[in-house]
Write an enzyme that holds these catalytic residues in place. Sequence first.
Site, PDB file in Angstrom:
ATOM      1  N   LEU A  22      -9.653  -1.336  -4.076  1.00 60.47           N
ATOM      2  CA  LEU A  22      -8.274  -1.526  -3.638  1.00 60.47           C
ATOM      3  C   LEU A  22      -8.259  -1.596  -2.110  1.00 60.47           C
ATOM      4  O   LEU A  22      -8.949  -0.817  -1.452  1.00 60.47           O
ATOM      5  CB  LEU A  22      -7.398  -0.362  -4.104  1.00 60.47           C
ATOM      6  CG  LEU A  22      -7.201  -0.228  -5.612  1.00 60.47           C
ATOM      7  CD1 LEU A  22      -6.440   1.048  -5.937  1.00 60.47           C
ATOM      8  CD2 LEU A  22      -6.469  -1.438  -6.156  1.00 60.47           C
ATOM      9  N   GLU A  29       0.578   6.241  -5.942  1.00 56.16           N
ATOM     10  CA  GLU A  29       0.565   5.034  -6.758  1.00 56.16           C
ATOM     11  C   GLU A  29      -0.560   5.105  -7.786  1.00 56.16           C
ATOM     12  O   GLU A  29      -0.387   4.722  -8.942  1.00 56.16           O
ATOM     13  CB  GLU A  29       0.399   3.792  -5.862  1.00 56.16           C
ATOM     14  CG  GLU A  29       0.915   2.504  -6.498  1.00 56.16           C
ATOM     15  CD  GLU A  29       0.046   1.933  -7.592  1.00 56.16           C
ATOM     16  OE1 GLU A  29       0.593   1.399  -8.571  1.00 56.16           O
ATOM     17  OE2 GLU A  29      -1.192   2.005  -7.471  1.00 56.16           O
TER      18      GLU A  29
END
Length: 183
Positions: A22, A29
């Site tokens: 990511l 999140e």
Amino acid sequence: MLRFNLIVAVCENSGIGLKGDLPWRIRSELKYFSNTTKRRLDSSKRNVVIMGRKTYFGVPPSKRPLPDRVNVILSSTLKSNELPNEVLIYSSLEGAMQELEKQKDQIENVWIVGGSSVYAESMASPRCHRLYLTKIYAEFECDTFFPKIPESFREVSPDKDTPPGIQEENGLKYEYKVFEKQE
């Protein structure tokens, strides 16, 4: 027919990944992703996460297979002896769904968790129900991108377990959105 949902975090330039990871660090999140893909009403059933090979190997080794969920990898090159015994491998999304269909009384939710080509195929499938999208209000350098959301998807009100409004962590603003595929 067994249906599935997609879950993804996307930045403003449609990016979802960089070099197998990511491009951002937003703990809340990640927690939302984990809680959402684990949540079920019937404790006797299990949830399934379906992902491509690169997405699976993008998960840190200490966190894979993703715990408390049946992990399914879509790959035409991986062999079952290259993975833990509990990880299932199928060469196609529809092939995986047909096999899962045989166990649907034991499955509560099926989640598509990446990557790009798996998301694209999933959104086109009649089995697709909802898209849980975290919109990150910033641009990041990415080499993997989320496909264009088809016009057949309409934004709907999130469920009670989805935090409302714009969130912020580490100076990054983001928002949870839910889209439903219209027939």
